[in-house]
Design a protein around this motif. Structure first.
Motif, PDB file in Angstrom:
ATOM      1  N   LEU A  62       3.878   3.374  -1.208  1.00 27.49           N
ATOM      2  CA  LEU A  62       3.225   4.661  -1.412  1.00 27.49           C
ATOM      3  C   LEU A  62       2.644   5.077  -0.065  1.00 27.49           C
ATOM      4  O   LEU A  62       1.771   4.396   0.488  1.00 27.49           O
ATOM      5  N   ASP A  63       3.151   6.177   0.470  1.00 27.13           N
ATOM      6  CA  ASP A  63       2.781   6.612   1.824  1.00 27.13           C
ATOM      7  C   ASP A  63       1.579   7.556   1.760  1.00 27.13           C
ATOM      8  O   ASP A  63       1.681   8.679   1.273  1.00 27.13           O
ATOM      9  N   HIS A  64       0.430   7.075   2.238  1.00 25.93           N
ATOM     10  CA  HIS A  64      -0.781   7.897   2.271  1.00 25.93           C
ATOM     11  C   HIS A  64      -0.950   8.614   3.606  1.00 25.93           C
ATOM     12  O   HIS A  64      -2.000   9.217   3.852  1.00 25.93           O
ATOM     13  N   GLY A  65       0.018   8.550   4.488  1.00 27.28           N
ATOM     14  CA  GLY A  65      -0.124   9.141   5.820  1.00 27.28           C
ATOM     15  C   GLY A  65      -0.529   8.076   6.820  1.00 27.28           C
ATOM     16  O   GLY A  65       0.301   7.262   7.245  1.00 27.28           O
ATOM     17  N   PRO A  66      -1.811   8.022   7.193  1.00 27.54           N
ATOM     18  CA  PRO A  66      -2.239   6.996   8.152  1.00 27.54           C
ATOM     19  C   PRO A  66      -2.087   5.581   7.605  1.00 27.54           C
ATOM     20  O   PRO A  66      -1.925   4.632   8.367  1.00 27.54           O
ATOM     21  N   VAL A  67      -2.177   5.444   6.287  1.00 23.52           N
ATOM     22  CA  VAL A  67      -2.124   4.129   5.656  1.00 23.52           C
ATOM     23  C   VAL A  67      -0.940   4.070   4.696  1.00 23.52           C
ATOM     24  O   VAL A  67      -0.720   4.998   3.904  1.00 23.52           O
ATOM     25  N   LEU A  68      -0.188   2.977   4.777  1.00 25.13           N
ATOM     26  CA  LEU A  68       0.946   2.759   3.884  1.00 25.13           C
ATOM     27  C   LEU A  68       0.553   1.705   2.859  1.00 25.13           C
ATOM     28  O   LEU A  68       0.185   0.587   3.219  1.00 25.13           O
ATOM     29  N   GLU A  69       0.606   2.057   1.567  1.00 28.45           N
ATOM     30  CA  GLU A  69       0.316   1.122   0.481  1.00 28.45           C
ATOM     31  C   GLU A  69       1.637   0.491   0.039  1.00 28.45           C
ATOM     32  O   GLU A  69       2.576   1.186  -0.336  1.00 28.45           O
ATOM     33  N   ARG A  70       1.708  -0.845   0.093  1.00 31.75           N
ATOM     34  CA  ARG A  70       2.968  -1.534  -0.182  1.00 31.75           C
ATOM     35  C   ARG A  70       2.753  -2.605  -1.244  1.00 31.75           C
ATOM     36  O   ARG A  70       1.726  -3.277  -1.267  1.00 31.75           O
ATOM     37  N   TYR A  71       3.777  -2.761  -2.115  1.00 35.56           N
ATOM     38  CA  TYR A  71       3.758  -3.791  -3.151  1.00 35.56           C
ATOM     39  C   TYR A  71       5.006  -4.657  -3.007  1.00 35.56           C
ATOM     40  O   TYR A  71       6.121  -4.141  -2.974  1.00 35.56           O
ATOM     41  N   GLU A  72       4.796  -5.961  -2.923  1.00 29.71           N
ATOM     42  CA  GLU A  72       5.900  -6.908  -2.862  1.00 29.71           C
ATOM     43  C   GLU A  72       5.853  -7.798  -4.098  1.00 29.71           C
ATOM     44  O   GLU A  72       4.825  -8.413  -4.397  1.00 29.71           O
ATOM     45  N   VAL A  73       6.972  -7.836  -4.812  1.00 32.59           N
ATOM     46  CA  VAL A  73       7.043  -8.572  -6.069  1.00 32.59           C
ATOM     47  C   VAL A  73       7.389 -10.036  -5.777  1.00 32.59           C
ATOM     48  O   VAL A  73       8.374 -10.331  -5.096  1.00 32.59           O
ATOM     49  N   ARG A  74       6.557 -10.938  -6.313  1.00 34.10           N
ATOM     50  CA  ARG A  74       6.778 -12.370  -6.167  1.00 34.10           C
ATOM     51  C   ARG A  74       6.720 -13.021  -7.546  1.00 34.10           C
ATOM     52  O   ARG A  74       6.065 -12.489  -8.441  1.00 34.10           O
ATOM     53  N   PRO A  75       7.350 -14.167  -7.722  1.00 33.41           N
ATOM     54  CA  PRO A  75       7.277 -14.827  -9.036  1.00 33.41           C
ATOM     55  C   PRO A  75       5.854 -15.092  -9.497  1.00 33.41           C
ATOM     56  O   PRO A  75       5.562 -15.029 -10.695  1.00 33.41           O
ATOM     57  N   GLU A  76       4.936 -15.370  -8.581  1.00 35.66           N
ATOM     58  CA  GLU A  76       3.568 -15.701  -8.970  1.00 35.66           C
ATOM     59  C   GLU A  76       2.685 -14.475  -9.161  1.00 35.66           C
ATOM     60  O   GLU A  76       1.548 -14.595  -9.647  1.00 35.66           O
ATOM     61  N   GLY A  77       3.145 -13.285  -8.793  1.00 29.09           N
ATOM     62  CA  GLY A  77       2.323 -12.087  -8.966  1.00 29.09           C
ATOM     63  C   GLY A  77       2.756 -10.977  -8.026  1.00 29.09           C
ATOM     64  O   GLY A  77       3.864 -10.985  -7.494  1.00 29.09           O
ATOM     65  N   ILE A  78       1.871 -10.018  -7.817  1.00 26.07           N
ATOM     66  CA  ILE A  78       2.143  -8.860  -6.972  1.00 26.07           C
ATOM     67  C   ILE A  78       1.315  -8.965  -5.702  1.00 26.07           C
ATOM     68  O   ILE A  78       0.079  -9.075  -5.765  1.00 26.07           O
ATOM     69  N   GLU A  79       1.978  -8.931  -4.561  1.00 26.92           N
ATOM     70  CA  GLU A  79       1.257  -8.881  -3.290  1.00 26.92           C
ATOM     71  C   GLU A  79       1.086  -7.421  -2.882  1.00 26.92           C
ATOM     72  O   GLU A  79       2.065  -6.721  -2.615  1.00 26.92           O
ATOM     73  N   GLN A  80      -0.146  -6.989  -2.875  1.00 26.40           N
ATOM     74  CA  GLN A  80      -0.480  -5.615  -2.500  1.00 26.40           C
ATOM     75  C   GLN A  80      -0.974  -5.627  -1.057  1.00 26.40           C
ATOM     76  O   GLN A  80      -1.856  -6.414  -0.696  1.00 26.40           O
ATOM     77  N   THR A  81      -0.423  -4.776  -0.212  1.00 27.58           N
ATOM     78  CA  THR A  81      -0.882  -4.684   1.171  1.00 27.58           C
ATOM     79  C   THR A  81      -1.115  -3.230   1.539  1.00 27.58           C
ATOM     80  O   THR A  81      -0.520  -2.311   0.953  1.00 27.58           O
ATOM     81  N   PHE A  82      -2.000  -3.051   2.500  1.00 24.58           N
ATOM     82  CA  PHE A  82      -2.262  -1.725   3.075  1.00 24.58           C
ATOM     83  C   PHE A  82      -2.021  -1.835   4.570  1.00 24.58           C
ATOM     84  O   PHE A  82      -2.631  -2.674   5.246  1.00 24.58           O
ATOM     85  N   VAL A  83      -1.135  -1.005   5.078  1.00 27.40           N
ATOM     86  CA  VAL A  83      -0.724  -1.087   6.475  1.00 27.40           C
ATOM     87  C   VAL A  83      -1.272   0.121   7.234  1.00 27.40           C
ATOM     88  O   VAL A  83      -0.941   1.279   6.910  1.00 27.40           O
ATOM     89  N   LEU A  84      -2.147  -0.136   8.204  1.00 27.55           N
ATOM     90  CA  LEU A  84      -2.666   0.906   9.100  1.00 27.55           C
ATOM     91  C   LEU A  84      -1.732   0.962  10.296  1.00 27.55           C
ATOM     92  O   LEU A  84      -1.632   0.013  11.080  1.00 27.55           O
ATOM     93  N   ARG A  85      -1.033   2.098  10.445  1.00 22.22           N
ATOM     94  CA  ARG A  85       0.051   2.174  11.426  1.00 22.22           C
ATOM     95  C   ARG A  85      -0.451   2.255  12.866  1.00 22.22           C
ATOM     96  O   ARG A  85       0.171   1.728  13.781  1.00 22.22           O
ATOM     97  N   ALA A  86      -1.571   2.974  13.084  1.00 24.27           N
ATOM     98  CA  ALA A  86      -2.050   3.235  14.453  1.00 24.27           C
ATOM     99  C   ALA A  86      -3.575   3.231  14.459  1.00 24.27           C
ATOM    100  O   ALA A  86      -4.212   3.375  13.401  1.00 24.27           O
ATOM    101  N   PRO A  87      -4.198   3.070  15.635  1.00 22.91           N
ATOM    102  CA  PRO A  87      -5.664   3.063  15.707  1.00 22.91           C
ATOM    103  C   PRO A  87      -6.253   4.379  15.201  1.00 22.91           C
ATOM    104  O   PRO A  87      -5.652   5.454  15.323  1.00 22.91           O
ATOM    105  N   LEU A  88      -7.427   4.266  14.614  1.00 19.29           N
ATOM    106  CA  LEU A  88      -8.140   5.448  14.145  1.00 19.29           C
ATOM    107  C   LEU A  88      -9.093   5.926  15.231  1.00 19.29           C
ATOM    108  O   LEU A  88      -9.630   5.126  16.010  1.00 19.29           O
ATOM    109  N   PRO A  89      -9.328   7.234  15.266  1.00 20.14           N
ATOM    110  CA  PRO A  89     -10.276   7.726  16.289  1.00 20.14           C
ATOM    111  C   PRO A  89     -11.705   7.283  16.005  1.00 20.14           C
ATOM    112  O   PRO A  89     -12.534   7.227  16.902  1.00 20.14           O
TER     113      PRO A  89
END
Length: 764
Positions: A122-149
Motif C-alpha cells: 500500500l503506497d502512502h507516498g513517502p512511506v510504503l506499507e508492505r505485507y509479506e505472507v509467512r507460514p507463521e504469520g504476517i510480516e508488516q513493514t513500513f518503508v521510508l524511502r528518503a529522509p524527511l525534512p
C-alpha cells in the motif's frame, strides 16, 4: 476359441473346488503403502483472490491463521479451534504517518496491491506499507524511502478494530498481546525493529492507547540512517490451539490425471463454526511436490463438500464445490489445466444462482475418453427451508470442460411421486470410451406412512440424456432403509454400495446403518434399463455403527473391470478400505485410521491409477495429529508359472486388461489352450499340488500327469477344441480365496489321451 462357453460351469466348479479342498491360504496383510502425511505447510496459502463477490480482496492463510487484505485495511483471523462459535478478527488500518507531529501527505485513494504470491503493498507516498505472507504469520513493514525534512521522530499510527482486549501501554519495546474474554492471548503484534540500508538496526518502542498502535522511530537515529529505512513488526497468532489438535478437516476428494501422472486432492476445513475453507492441491503420484492451485478462505464463504475429477478430452481438471454465501448455497466449478501445476491459474465459474433455491452437495464425474465432457449432480432445496428441507430434489448437468460451460439441468426421476425428498447424490467417475455415467441417490416419499429411504439409480448417456430410473436393493422391503449410496464403474459395468438400517414408518436423518450392501448392474448407455445382479452383504454389525460418507469414496478398477475399492467407517473401530471382487464380496479389508475419543469425522476418498494399476486414496480425521494422509492400495503379488512338458499343446492364462495374473475376485480370469489337437474333447483339471507321473492312456511317451492326484484333483470344465486346437475356459475367481492352484488340460479321443503343459497360479 469359444470364449463365451463354460462361464457358469467353470465358476461353479471353481467355487466348489476351493471350498471343498480347503485350498485358501491365510491372507497376507493388505498392501496399503505407508501414508504420505499432510503437514501444516499444506494449509499455507499465499495471497490469492476469491471471486467476484470479494472483488478487491486478497486472502492468505497458514495452519493457525488467515488474513484478508482490502483497500487500506489488513484483517487477521487467528485459529481458535474448529469448534469455536465465531471469529475474533483483528484489523489494522493505517491512520496516520507523522513527522514533527504533523501528518505526512499521503494518497487517500491508494489501495493494497498484490505484487507477488507472497507480497502486497500500500503506497502512502513517502512511506510504503508492505505485507509479506509467512507460514507463521504476517510480516508488516513500513518503508521510508528518503529522509524527511523534519528533525523529530517518525510515528506510524494504526487504528485497531477488534473484540480482543489489550492493556494500554505507553511507548516501550515489546510485543503487544491481545486477549479474548477468557483472558487467553490470541494475537501478538510483535516487537518492532527499524533497519536501514546499511544494516544498522534499532529496537523501537510500540504503544497502545486502547484504540490505536503507534510505532516510533527516534529522530537522531533517522538523521544518521542510510535510506531506505524499514520498520518491521510481525503479526502472528498465539497458540490457543495447535493446528492439529482440532484441525476441522471435513470433506475430501481425490482424482488422477493419467495424461500427466498427476494427482489432485481437495479438502475442506472448518476454521470456526459456519466458516469452512476450501483447499485444492496437485501432487505427483507419490503425493510429493504438492502445490496449491485453488482456495476459498473468505470468512463469509462456507464450503462443505468438494468433488473433483479429470476430463481427458479437454485436458482439464474440474473441481465442483458448494459455496454458502450470503445465506444461500450455490455450486462453484473451478477449471484447471492438467499438468501445469500452480504455474498457470485456472478459471472459476459460478453456476446460475437463484434466490429461491440452494444448490449443494455436488458430485462430479469426469472421463478418460476423447470427448470434453463430465457430469455434475447436486441436491436442490428451497432457500426458505434453511438447508436440509423435506422436499429436496436431485439435479444434474453435463459440463463441457473445454468451453467451461454448464448445460441445462436435468431433474432425476422426473416422473416420481408429487413431493419426494431426494438427497445424497453420487455419480460414477472416470467414464471410459465416451460411455456416460451412472447416478445414484436416496429418495423418500413423505406422503407414505410406511415409506422407507430407497436407493435409486439412473443412467446418463454421453450426450447428457437420462434413461429410466431403477431401484437398487430390496426396494419393496419398507422395514429397511437403504441410505448413503455411492457408485463406481464404467462403460457397462457398475457397482453401487449402500447402507441398510432397520425401521418402518420413521425417517432417519443420520447417515449410518448396520449393514453395507453392494449391487452390481450391467447397463449399456443405449439400454433403457439394467441387468441386475443380486445385492450382496459386504459388512455387518449388530448396531448402526457403519457409515458411507462422501460421493467420492468408491473407485472402479478399469483395468481388471471387476474390482472396486470402497472406503467406509465403523463408528467404534475406525476408517477402513475394502477391495471388492466381481461377485460383491471382500477380497481384502484394511484399517486406514483407528477410532479414538479424540478423533471424529473420519473421511476417505479413493480413485484409480490406470498406469500404476493401484488405488490412490486420501484419509482424514478431525482431531488427529495427522489430519490428512495419502497412500495407495496396491495389488497383491499374484502370478502364473508354466511348468512341465507337453504332448498336446500348452496352457496360457488370461485376465481382463493389462495382466494375465490370477487376482482374487477377478471376474474375467480364464485359462486357455493353444496348439492342441483340433476338434477334440478337452478337459480342464485342477489340483492343490503338482506331480510328474505317467498319463494313463497316453498317446505318446512324452505325455505326463503334472497334477497331484492325491490333492483334490477335480475336473473343472470340459469343451471341444476349435479347428486350430484352441479352447477357452472362463474361471471367475472367488474373492475370498487366496490359494496356489495347479491346472492342466487333457484331450481325449477314443482310447487315447494327450496332456498339455501345466500352470501354477498363485491366486492373491
Amino acid at each position: 476359441m469359444n470364449r463365451a462357453r463354460n462361464f457358469r460351469a467353470c465358476s461353479l466348479a471353481l467355487f466348489s473346488f476351493t471350498s471343498a479342498s480347503a485350498v485358501a491360504l491365510a491372507q497376507d496383510p493388505i498392501d496399503v503403502h505407508p501414508p504420505a502425511t499432510f503437514t501444516a505447510e499444506d494449509f499455507f496459502v499465499p495471497l490469492s483472490t476469491i471471486d467476484t463477490e470479494s472483488a478487491g480482496q486478497l486472502w492468505a492463510g497458514g495452519s493457525n491463521w488467515k488474513a484478508r487484505f482490502e483497500h487500506r485495511a489488513f484483517t487477521f483471523f487467528p485459529w481458535l479451534g474448529a469448534d469455536a462459535p465465531r471469529h475474533l478478527p483483528w484489523t489494522w488500518t493505517t491512520a496516520r504517518v507523522l513527522a514533527d507531529g504533523r501528518p505526512l501527505q499521503t494518497d487517500a485513494a491508494a489501495a493494497l496491491t498484490r505484487l507477488s504470491p507472497g507480497i502486497a503493498e500500500l503506497d502512502h507516498g513517502p512511506v510504503l506499507e508492505r505485507y509479506e505472507v509467512r507460514p507463521e504469520g504476517i510480516e508488516q513493514t513500513f518503508v521510508l524511502r528518503a529522509p524527511l525534512p523534519a528533525s523529530e521522530d517518525l510515528v506510524v499510527e494504526g487504528r485497531i478494530d477488534t473484540e480482543l482486549h489489550a492493556a494500554v501501554v505507553a511507548d516501550q519495546h515489546g510485543a503487544l498481546m491481545f486477549h479474548d474474554d477468557d483472558g487467553r492471548a490470541v494475537v501478538s503484534y510483535g516487537a518492532a525493529t527499524v533497519l536501514d540500508a546499511g544494516g544498522r538496526r534499532l529496537a523501537i518502542p510500540s504503544g497502545f492507547d486502547g484504540e490505536s498502535i503507534s510505532l516510533r522511530v527516534p529522530a537522531d537515529w533517522l538523521a544518521r540512517a542510510s535510506y531506505p529505512v524499514t520498520i518491521d513488526p510481525l503479526t502472528s497468532p498465539v497458540l490457543v490451539y495447535t493446528w492439529a489438535s482440532g484441525d476441522g478437516v471435513i470433506g475430501i476428494s481425490i482424482g488422477r490425471n493419467d495424461e500427466h501422472d498427476e494427482l489432485m486432492v481437495g479438502f475442506t476445513r472448518q476454521f470456526v463454526v459456519g466458516d469452512r475453507d476450501l483447499y485444492v492441491r496437485v501432487a505427483n503420484d507419490s503425493f510429493g511436490n504438492r502445490q496449491t492451485i485453488h482456495t476459498n478462505l473468505a470468512n463469509n464463504h462456507d464450503t462443505i463438500q468438494v468433488s473433483l475429477d479429470y476430463v481427458r478430452g479437454a485436458h482439464r481438471w474440474v473441481v465442483a464445490y458448494d459455496d454458502d454465501y450470503s445465506n444461500q448455497s450455490r455450486m462453484q466449478l473451478y477449471f484447471h489445466d492438467g499438468g501445469v501445476g500452480a504455474a498457470i491459474p485456472g478459471i472459476l465459474r459460478t453456476t446460475a444462482s437463484s434466490s429461491s433455491y440452494d444448490r449443494w452437495a455436488p458430485s462430479f464425474g469426469g472421463s478418460t475418453g476423447s470427448e470434453p465432457y463430465g457430469y455434475v449432480v447436486y441436491r436442490r432445496d428451497h432457500v426458505s427451508a434453511g438447508g436440509n428441507s423435506s422436499t429436496s430434489r436431485v439435479y444434474g448437468s453435463r459440463i463441457n470442460a473445454s468451453t467451461r460451460t454448464v448445460e441445462a439441468a436435468s431433474l432425476f426421476r422426473a416422473s416420481a411421486h408429487a413431493n419426494p425428498d431426494a438427497e445424497r447424490p453420487s455419480v460414477s467417475r472416470r467414464s471410459q470410451s465416451n460411455s456416460g455415467w451412472l447416478v445414484v441417490w436416496n429418495e423418500y416419499d413423505p406422503a407414505n406412512s410406511t415409506e422407507d429411504w430407497d436407493v435409486l439409480a439412473q443412467r446418463v448417456t454421453q450426450d447428457g440424456n437420462l434413461r429410466n430410473w431403477h431401484v437398487c436393493g430390496d426396494g419393496g422391503n419398507v422395514n429397511l432403509h437403504k441410505i448413503s449410496p455411492v457408485v463406481a464403474g464404467s462403460i457397462t459395468d457398475f457397482r453401487v454400495a449402500f447402507l441398510l438400517r432397520d425401521g418402518t414408518g420413521d425417517k432417519p436423518t443420520g447417515d449410518w446403518g448396520n449393514e453395507i450392501h453392494t449391487e452390481r448392474m450391467f447397463w449399456p448407455q443405449n439400454s433403457a434399463s439394467p441387468t441386475r445382479y443380486p445385492a450382496t452383504q459386504l459388512v455387518t454389525r449388530t448396531s448402526n455403527d457403519l457409515q458411507l460418507h462422501g460421493a467420492d469414496s468408491m473407485a472402479y478398477d478399469s483395468d481388471l473391470d471387476s474390482h472396486c475399492a470402497l472406503i467406509w467407517r465403523d463408528l467404534q473401530d475406525g476408517l477402513y478400505i475394502t477391495n471388492i471382487g466381481w461377485e460383491g464380496r471382500s477380497v481384502e479389508t484394511a484399517q486406514l485410521l483407528p477410532q479414538s475419543p479424540a478423533v471424529q469425522f473420519l473421511r476417505g476418498s479413493v480413485t484409480f491409477d490406470a498406469d500404476g494399476l493401484r488405488f490412490p486414496l486420501l484419509a482424514s480425521a478431525w482431531g488427529s495429529q495427522n489430519p490428512i494422509s495419502g497412500r495407495h492400495l496396491e495389488r497383491r503379488p499374484a502370478s502364473v508359472i508354466e511348468y512341465g512338458s507337453s504332448c498336446g499343446g500348452r496352457l496360457r492364462s488370461y485376465n481382463s486388461g493389462s495382466t494375465s495374473n490370477p487376482y482374487a475376485g477377478s471376474g474375467g480370469f480364464a485359462i486357455y489352450l493353444v496348439a492342441g489337437r483340433p476338434d477334440t474333447s478337452t478337459w480342464l483339471f485342477a489340483s492343490t499340488g503338482s506331480a510328474n507321473l505317467p498319463l494313463p492312456a497316453a498317446a505318446s511317451g512324452s505325455c505326463a500327469l503334472l497334477l497331484d492326484a492325491a490333492s483334490s484333483l477335480i475336473a473343472v470344465a470340459s469343451g471341444q477344441s476349435d479347428s486350430r486346437g484352441g479352447e477357452f475356459f472362463f474361471l471367475p475367481l472367488p474373492s475370498h480365496v487366496q490359494a496356489n492352484v495347479y491346472w492342466q488340460a487333457v484331450q481325449i479321443s477314443g482310447a487315447s489321451a494327450w496332456s498339455t503343459t501345466a500352470l501354477r497360479t498363485n491366486i492373491r
